[in-house]
Design a protein around this motif. Structure first.
Motif, mmCIF file in Angstrom:
data_model
loop_
_atom_site.group_PDB
_atom_site.id
_atom_site.type_symbol
_atom_site.label_atom_id
_atom_site.label_comp_id
_atom_site.label_asym_id
_atom_site.label_seq_id
_atom_site.Cartn_x
_atom_site.Cartn_y
_atom_site.Cartn_z
ATOM 1 N N PRO A 133 23.318 -44.310 -26.481
ATOM 2 C CA PRO A 133 23.458 -43.216 -25.514
ATOM 3 C C PRO A 133 24.858 -43.159 -24.905
ATOM 4 C CG PRO A 133 22.219 -45.011 -24.551
ATOM 5 C CD PRO A 133 22.446 -45.376 -25.988
ATOM 6 N N GLN A 134 25.282 -41.965 -24.596
ATOM 7 C CA GLN A 134 26.547 -41.712 -23.915
ATOM 8 C C GLN A 134 26.242 -40.880 -22.666
ATOM 9 O OE1 GLN A 134 29.636 -42.853 -24.993
ATOM 10 N NE2 GLN A 134 28.406 -43.983 -26.462
ATOM 11 N N PRO A 135 26.923 -41.130 -21.566
ATOM 12 C CA PRO A 135 26.652 -40.342 -20.364
ATOM 13 C C PRO A 135 27.160 -38.905 -20.529
ATOM 14 C CG PRO A 135 28.515 -41.798 -19.993
ATOM 15 C CD PRO A 135 27.967 -42.126 -21.354
ATOM 16 N N PRO A 136 26.287 -37.920 -20.421
ATOM 17 C CA PRO A 136 26.734 -36.531 -20.571
ATOM 18 C C PRO A 136 27.649 -36.119 -19.414
ATOM 19 C CG PRO A 136 24.335 -36.701 -20.714
ATOM 20 C CD PRO A 136 24.846 -38.016 -20.237
ATOM 21 N N GLU A 137 28.706 -35.436 -19.741
ATOM 22 C CA GLU A 137 29.681 -35.015 -18.718
ATOM 23 C C GLU A 137 29.033 -34.115 -17.671
ATOM 24 O OE1 GLU A 137 33.226 -35.603 -16.986
ATOM 25 O OE2 GLU A 137 32.618 -36.513 -18.874
ATOM 26 N N ASP A 138 28.090 -33.258 -18.079
ATOM 27 C CA ASP A 138 27.434 -32.400 -17.094
ATOM 28 C C ASP A 138 26.620 -33.210 -16.094
ATOM 29 O OD1 ASP A 138 25.558 -32.909 -19.222
ATOM 30 O OD2 ASP A 138 24.325 -31.248 -18.506
ATOM 31 N N GLU A 139 26.056 -34.331 -16.515
ATOM 32 C CA GLU A 139 25.312 -35.197 -15.602
ATOM 33 C C GLU A 139 26.254 -35.917 -14.640
ATOM 34 O OE1 GLU A 139 21.609 -35.958 -15.521
ATOM 35 O OE2 GLU A 139 22.046 -33.902 -16.135
ATOM 36 N N ILE A 140 27.390 -36.372 -15.145
ATOM 37 C CA ILE A 140 28.382 -37.010 -14.269
ATOM 38 C C ILE A 140 28.845 -36.015 -13.209
ATOM 39 C CG2 ILE A 140 30.717 -37.986 -14.174
ATOM 40 C CD1 ILE A 140 30.140 -39.138 -17.019
ATOM 41 N N ASN A 141 29.125 -34.799 -13.623
ATOM 42 C CA ASN A 141 29.571 -33.776 -12.672
ATOM 43 C C ASN A 141 28.488 -33.423 -11.668
ATOM 44 O OD1 ASN A 141 32.218 -33.556 -13.634
ATOM 45 N ND2 ASN A 141 31.557 -32.205 -15.282
ATOM 46 N N TRP A 142 27.230 -33.403 -12.096
ATOM 47 C CA TRP A 142 26.125 -33.147 -11.166
ATOM 48 C C TRP A 142 26.076 -34.251 -10.107
ATOM 49 C CZ3 TRP A 142 21.730 -35.887 -9.843
ATOM 50 C CH2 TRP A 142 20.801 -35.206 -9.067
ATOM 51 N N ILE A 143 26.184 -35.497 -10.528
ATOM 52 C CA ILE A 143 26.180 -36.612 -9.573
ATOM 53 C C ILE A 143 27.332 -36.449 -8.579
ATOM 54 C CG2 ILE A 143 26.526 -39.101 -9.308
ATOM 55 C CD1 ILE A 143 25.071 -39.442 -12.039
ATOM 56 N N LEU A 144 28.521 -36.130 -9.065
ATOM 57 C CA LEU A 144 29.669 -35.975 -8.172
ATOM 58 C C LEU A 144 29.462 -34.846 -7.168
ATOM 59 C CD1 LEU A 144 32.594 -36.504 -10.706
ATOM 60 C CD2 LEU A 144 31.692 -38.139 -9.028
ATOM 61 N N ARG A 145 28.874 -33.738 -7.582
ATOM 62 C CA ARG A 145 28.593 -32.632 -6.648
ATOM 63 C C ARG A 145 27.586 -33.058 -5.586
ATOM 64 N NH1 ARG A 145 28.534 -29.782 -11.422
ATOM 65 N NH2 ARG A 145 26.272 -29.638 -11.395
ATOM 66 N N GLU A 146 26.571 -33.830 -5.996
ATOM 67 C CA GLU A 146 25.575 -34.300 -5.027
ATOM 68 C C GLU A 146 26.191 -35.298 -4.050
ATOM 69 O OE1 GLU A 146 22.310 -33.212 -4.673
ATOM 70 O OE2 GLU A 146 22.851 -31.725 -6.194
ATOM 71 N N VAL A 147 27.062 -36.168 -4.551
ATOM 72 C CA VAL A 147 27.718 -37.170 -3.707
ATOM 73 C C VAL A 147 28.498 -36.493 -2.587
ATOM 74 C CG1 VAL A 147 29.640 -38.840 -3.719
ATOM 75 C CG2 VAL A 147 27.829 -39.024 -5.418
ATOM 76 N N GLU A 148 29.197 -35.414 -2.899
ATOM 77 C CA GLU A 148 30.018 -34.732 -1.896
ATOM 78 C C GLU A 148 29.226 -34.290 -0.675
ATOM 79 O OE1 GLU A 148 32.122 -31.608 -4.028
ATOM 80 O OE2 GLU A 148 33.913 -32.877 -3.987
ATOM 81 N N LYS A 149 27.954 -34.046 -0.826
ATOM 82 C CA LYS A 149 27.125 -33.572 0.290
ATOM 83 C C LYS A 149 27.003 -34.607 1.405
ATOM 84 C CE LYS A 149 24.304 -30.742 -2.725
ATOM 85 N NZ LYS A 149 22.970 -30.516 -3.283
ATOM 86 N N TYR A 150 27.255 -35.878 1.087
ATOM 87 C CA TYR A 150 27.042 -36.958 2.052
ATOM 88 C C TYR A 150 28.335 -37.531 2.605
ATOM 89 C CZ TYR A 150 22.421 -36.462 0.345
ATOM 90 O OH TYR A 150 21.217 -35.915 0.017
ATOM 91 N N LEU A 151 29.450 -36.978 2.203
ATOM 92 C CA LEU A 151 30.734 -37.515 2.611
ATOM 93 C C LEU A 151 31.441 -36.561 3.565
ATOM 94 C CD1 LEU A 151 31.883 -38.713 -0.906
ATOM 95 C CD2 LEU A 151 30.790 -40.074 0.882
ATOM 96 N N SER A 152 32.428 -37.079 4.232
ATOM 97 C CA SER A 152 33.269 -36.266 5.103
ATOM 98 C C SER A 152 33.869 -35.128 4.288
ATOM 99 C CB SER A 152 34.377 -37.142 5.684
ATOM 100 O OG SER A 152 35.387 -36.330 6.252
ATOM 101 N N LYS A 153 33.990 -33.976 4.914
ATOM 102 C CA LYS A 153 34.600 -32.820 4.238
ATOM 103 C C LYS A 153 36.066 -33.107 3.893
ATOM 104 C CE LYS A 153 30.912 -30.369 4.580
ATOM 105 N NZ LYS A 153 29.983 -30.460 3.502
ATOM 106 N N ASP A 154 36.647 -34.122 4.537
ATOM 107 C CA ASP A 154 38.033 -34.500 4.262
ATOM 108 C C ASP A 154 38.170 -35.324 2.984
ATOM 109 O OD1 ASP A 154 38.760 -33.278 6.658
ATOM 110 O OD2 ASP A 154 38.489 -35.128 7.793
ATOM 111 N N LEU A 155 37.056 -35.832 2.464
ATOM 112 C CA LEU A 155 37.087 -36.676 1.275
ATOM 113 C C LEU A 155 36.608 -35.874 0.074
ATOM 114 C CD1 LEU A 155 37.595 -39.510 0.147
ATOM 115 C CD2 LEU A 155 35.242 -40.077 0.707
ATOM 116 N N ARG A 156 37.490 -35.655 -0.868
ATOM 117 C CA ARG A 156 37.155 -34.896 -2.076
ATOM 118 C C ARG A 156 36.820 -35.881 -3.197
ATOM 119 N NH1 ARG A 156 35.488 -31.035 -5.001
ATOM 120 N NH2 ARG A 156 36.780 -30.175 -6.621
ATOM 121 N N VAL A 157 35.639 -35.745 -3.763
ATOM 122 C CA VAL A 157 35.230 -36.597 -4.873
ATOM 123 C C VAL A 157 35.827 -36.007 -6.146
ATOM 124 C CG1 VAL A 157 33.306 -37.621 -6.113
ATOM 125 C CG2 VAL A 157 33.074 -37.104 -3.690
#
Length: 126
Positions: free
Chosen positions: A74-98
């Motif tokens: 298996p290889q990690p699909p890029e769309d899944e990595i990007n989905w995780i990164l978009r979800e992560v941003e919801k919990y961080l300061s607006k000043d921190l760009r993932v």
């Protein structure tokens, strides 16, 4: 997740009893998660689970969970990595760009989902 392939070697007529769920995980720098504190989100944008866990001075974030046939490399699909990164941003300061460049490692694995081979099509799996 390869159980049914083995079962079919003995009985080609056997009905499927195990499905695969793919999970993608990423490693981010440690400043994304305080030491000793993890988080679980059970209400992501599409209903899957997401966790942040501190690990060895870094942060592990995962897992996506989607049903798909298992493959042996298996290889990690890029769309899944990007989905995780978009979800992560919801919990961080607006000043921190993932950024994608923050991903230090990524992988995909499978877990088996047992099902009743005698159940009707579409019945839930574990």
């Amino acid at each position: 997740p390869f159980t049914d392939q083995l079962r079919k070697m003995e009985d080609p007529e056997s009905k499927p009893a195990v499905a695969a769920a793919a999970g993608t995980h990423i490693v981010l720098p440690g400043y994304y998660c305080p030491a000793g504190i993890g988080m679980l989100d059970i209400n992501t944008s599409d209903g899957r689970f997401l966790f942040f866990l501190p690990w060895e001075g870094h942060t592990i974030v995962g897992t996506t969970d989607r049903k798909e046939p298992a493959v042996s490399t298996p290889q990690p699909p890029e769309d899944e990595i990007n989905w995780i990164l978009r979800e992560v941003e919801k919990y961080l300061s607006k000043d921190l760009r993932v950024r994608r460049a923050d991903v230090m490692s990524a992988w995909q694995g499978y877990r088996p989902l047992a099902s009743d081979p005698h159940a009707e099509a579409g019945a839930p799996v574990s």
